[in-house]
Design an enzyme around this catalytic site. Structure first.
Site, PDB file in Angstrom:
ATOM      1  N   ASP A  82     -42.284-150.132 -19.322  1.00  0.00           N
ATOM      2  CA  ASP A  82     -43.181-149.060 -18.878  1.00  0.00           C
ATOM      3  C   ASP A  82     -42.858-147.773 -19.647  1.00  0.00           C
ATOM      4  O   ASP A  82     -41.705-147.342 -19.692  1.00  0.00           O
ATOM      5  CB  ASP A  82     -42.954-148.861 -17.365  1.00  0.00           C
ATOM      6  CG  ASP A  82     -43.996-147.973 -16.729  1.00  0.00           C
ATOM      7  OD1 ASP A  82     -45.133-147.912 -17.252  1.00  0.00           O
ATOM      8  OD2 ASP A  82     -43.674-147.345 -15.700  1.00  0.00           O
ATOM      9  N   ASP A 104     -45.713-145.331 -25.330  1.00  0.00           N
ATOM     10  CA  ASP A 104     -46.442-144.166 -24.836  1.00  0.00           C
ATOM     11  C   ASP A 104     -46.286-143.009 -25.826  1.00  0.00           C
ATOM     12  O   ASP A 104     -45.314-142.255 -25.774  1.00  0.00           O
ATOM     13  CB  ASP A 104     -45.913-143.768 -23.451  1.00  0.00           C
ATOM     14  CG  ASP A 104     -46.593-142.507 -22.921  1.00  0.00           C
ATOM     15  OD1 ASP A 104     -47.490-141.978 -23.618  1.00  0.00           O
ATOM     16  OD2 ASP A 104     -46.236-142.057 -21.821  1.00  0.00           O
ATOM     17  N   GLU A 134     -51.033-145.634 -24.722  1.00  0.00           N
ATOM     18  CA  GLU A 134     -51.677-144.619 -23.862  1.00  0.00           C
ATOM     19  C   GLU A 134     -52.422-143.610 -24.723  1.00  0.00           C
ATOM     20  O   GLU A 134     -51.897-143.118 -25.719  1.00  0.00           O
ATOM     21  CB  GLU A 134     -50.621-143.911 -23.002  1.00  0.00           C
ATOM     22  CG  GLU A 134     -51.217-142.860 -22.059  1.00  0.00           C
ATOM     23  CD  GLU A 134     -50.255-142.442 -20.948  1.00  0.00           C
ATOM     24  OE1 GLU A 134     -49.454-143.275 -20.494  1.00  0.00           O
ATOM     25  OE2 GLU A 134     -50.316-141.253 -20.554  1.00  0.00           O
ATOM     26  N   HIS A 180     -49.053-138.716 -12.257  1.00  0.00           N
ATOM     27  CA  HIS A 180     -47.866-139.480 -11.870  1.00  0.00           C
ATOM     28  C   HIS A 180     -47.130-138.844 -10.693  1.00  0.00           C
ATOM     29  O   HIS A 180     -46.964-137.625 -10.635  1.00  0.00           O
ATOM     30  CB  HIS A 180     -46.860-139.533 -13.034  1.00  0.00           C
ATOM     31  CG  HIS A 180     -47.190-140.552 -14.081  1.00  0.00           C
ATOM     32  ND1 HIS A 180     -47.557-140.231 -15.359  1.00  0.00           N
ATOM     33  CD2 HIS A 180     -47.180-141.907 -14.034  1.00  0.00           C
ATOM     34  CE1 HIS A 180     -47.755-141.338 -16.057  1.00  0.00           C
ATOM     35  NE2 HIS A 180     -47.547-142.368 -15.279  1.00  0.00           N
ATOM     36  N   HIS A 209     -52.519-145.567 -14.582  1.00  0.00           N
ATOM     37  CA  HIS A 209     -51.165-145.088 -14.257  1.00  0.00           C
ATOM     38  C   HIS A 209     -51.278-144.085 -13.119  1.00  0.00           C
ATOM     39  O   HIS A 209     -52.339-143.528 -12.860  1.00  0.00           O
ATOM     40  CB  HIS A 209     -50.532-144.405 -15.481  1.00  0.00           C
ATOM     41  CG  HIS A 209     -49.970-145.370 -16.472  1.00  0.00           C
ATOM     42  ND1 HIS A 209     -48.625-145.459 -16.741  1.00  0.00           N
ATOM     43  CD2 HIS A 209     -50.581-146.301 -17.248  1.00  0.00           C
ATOM     44  CE1 HIS A 209     -48.424-146.398 -17.659  1.00  0.00           C
ATOM     45  NE2 HIS A 209     -49.594-146.927 -17.982  1.00  0.00           N
ATOM     46  N   GLY A 210     -50.158-143.859 -12.433  1.00  0.00           N
ATOM     47  CA  GLY A 210     -50.147-142.837 -11.386  1.00  0.00           C
ATOM     48  C   GLY A 210     -51.037-143.189 -10.209  1.00  0.00           C
ATOM     49  O   GLY A 210     -51.683-142.317  -9.614  1.00  0.00           O
ATOM     50  N   ASN A 231     -50.686-149.484 -12.104  1.00  0.00           N
ATOM     51  CA  ASN A 231     -49.250-149.197 -12.008  1.00  0.00           C
ATOM     52  C   ASN A 231     -48.919-148.490 -10.698  1.00  0.00           C
ATOM     53  O   ASN A 231     -49.567-147.496 -10.349  1.00  0.00           O
ATOM     54  CB  ASN A 231     -48.831-148.261 -13.144  1.00  0.00           C
ATOM     55  CG  ASN A 231     -48.800-148.945 -14.488  1.00  0.00           C
ATOM     56  OD1 ASN A 231     -49.316-150.058 -14.645  1.00  0.00           O
ATOM     57  ND2 ASN A 231     -48.196-148.304 -15.464  1.00  0.00           N
TER      58      ASN A 231
HETATM   59  O1  G3H Z   1     -45.943-146.029 -15.027  1.00  0.00           O
HETATM   60  C1  G3H Z   1     -45.813-145.975 -13.797  1.00  0.00           C
HETATM   61  C2  G3H Z   1     -46.884-145.535 -12.936  1.00  0.00           C
HETATM   62  O2  G3H Z   1     -47.862-144.874 -13.618  1.00  0.00           O
HETATM   63  C3  G3H Z   1     -46.527-145.135 -11.558  1.00  0.00           C
HETATM   64  O3  G3H Z   1     -47.161-143.972 -11.071  1.00  0.00           O
HETATM   65  O4  G3H Z   1     -45.462-143.329  -9.394  1.00  0.00           O
HETATM   66  O5  G3H Z   1     -47.703-142.294  -9.391  1.00  0.00           O
HETATM   67  O6  G3H Z   1     -47.436-144.669  -8.720  1.00  0.00           O
HETATM   68  P1  G3H Z   1     -46.920-143.555  -9.549  1.00  0.00           P
HETATM   69 ZN    ZN Z   2     -47.162-144.335 -15.767  1.00  0.00          ZN
END
Ligand code: G3H
Ligand code: ZN
Length: 307
Positions: A82, A104, A134, A180, A209-210, A231
């Site tokens: 990741d 990334d 990304e 994130h 993500h996030g 993610n």
């Molecule tokens: O790469 C990891 C994720 O994007 C996790 O994001 O902590 O906001 O769920 P998050």
């Molecule tokens: Zn992420």
């Protein structure tokens, strides 16, 4: 099952309009919670190792735990890097047996992001490993970002097409409204942007993500329009800590840490189960570890039965 590549799993997700949960884990209990939920839900799952996990557990433990976890279940498990930081780290992960990589370069100038991604894709494809990259920037809550900054950092659909053509990347993390590490679900995705990106690169699985801070209905809408990998990290960490806190109260007199940590593991498992169902990946894997045909799934759903 042995670890599998993320490539065919995400291609199937793209075909069948579901998303594969990509869950971050830092320790044995989190890894166990994730694979147990995936096994019970008959869902393919991606376990991903973040930069923090590599610092905390070390590469050998982080990768080794996931390999062991995969070997005790009969659903496909992917070991994914990741937010890989550079070329060298991707090579180290390739060597350590990861079955899916990420570079990334989103904070780098566009040309540099293209050049490094391309280089990693070349070596990864030589051994059939897929690479996620990304474009645009999924920002961090720790940077106290404004709504305007989030909008300004979003992925440009035309550029996404050019980026995929230039790099040959297998999946693309896009910036489309999430940030994130949000601790409550308030964000909404820019669905028209997701649609526009998907229209430009219809054969490339898109990655969200996030997701911890995004409203569930918005995540589901994103999945309907091309998001194939979601993610999740913060929501799992919150559940883990909450379970442990409850355990410390419930077992205040005990000297056995497993009692409290075990409640943390149970709590993570339930969140993973909830996410897998939300992402539409529950029940897509049959008892042999292969994909259930869409027709069979439809019939099962119609009958209200879970096979
Ligand atoms: O790469 C990891 C994720 O994007 C996790 O994001 O902590 O906001 O769920 P998050
Ligand atoms: Zn992420």
């Amino acid at each position: 099952m042995p670890l599998v590549s993320s490539k065919p799993i995400l291609e199937e997700a793209l075909r069948q309009h579901f998303a594969v949960g990509a869950f971050n884990a830092n320790n044995m209990e989190q890894v166990q919670a994730i694979v147990e939920a995936a096994q019970e839900e008959r869902a393919p799952v991606i376990l991903q190792v973040s930069q923090g996990a590599i610092r905390y557990a070390g590469m050998a433990f982080a990768a080794g735990l996931v390999k062991i976890a995969a070997s005790v279940v009969s659903v496909p498990v992917v070991l994914h890097l990741d937010h890989g930081t550079d070329f060298d780290q991707n090579v180290r992960c390739l060597y350590a047996g990861f079955t899916s990589l990420m570079y990334d370069g989103s904070k780098k100038p566009y040309e540099q992001n293209v050049a490094t991604t391309k280089k990693i894709v070349e070596i990864a494809h030589a051994v059939d490993l897929p690479v996620e990259a990304e474009l645009g920037q999924v920002l961090q809550t720790s940077d106290r970002v404004t709504y305007e900054q989030v909008c300004a950092a979003m992925t440009d659909p035309q550029q996404a097409r050019e980026f995929v053509e230039l790099t040959g990347v297998d999946s693309l993390a896009i910036a489309c409204g999430s940030v994130h590490a949000m601790t409550s679900r308030e964000a909404e995705l820019d669905v028209p942007r997701i649609k526009a990106i998907h229209a430009q690169i219809p054969n490339t699985p898109l990655v969200l993500h996030g997701s911890s801070g995004v409203k569930h209905e918005s995540v589901a809408e994103g999945i309907a329009h091309g998001i194939c990998k979601v993610n999740v990290a913060t929501a799992l960490n919150q559940a883990f800590l909450e379970g442990i806190r409850q355990g410390l109260v419930q077992f205040a007199e005990s000297t056995d840490p497993r009692k409290s940590i075990g409640l943390g593991r149970d709590a993570v498992k339930e969140i993973v189960r909830e996410k897998i169902r939300l992402f539409g990946s529950a029940g897509v894997i049959d008892s042999t570890g292969g994909f259930v045909s869409p027709k069979k799934q439809y019939r099962s759903a119609e009958l209200g039965a879970v096979e």
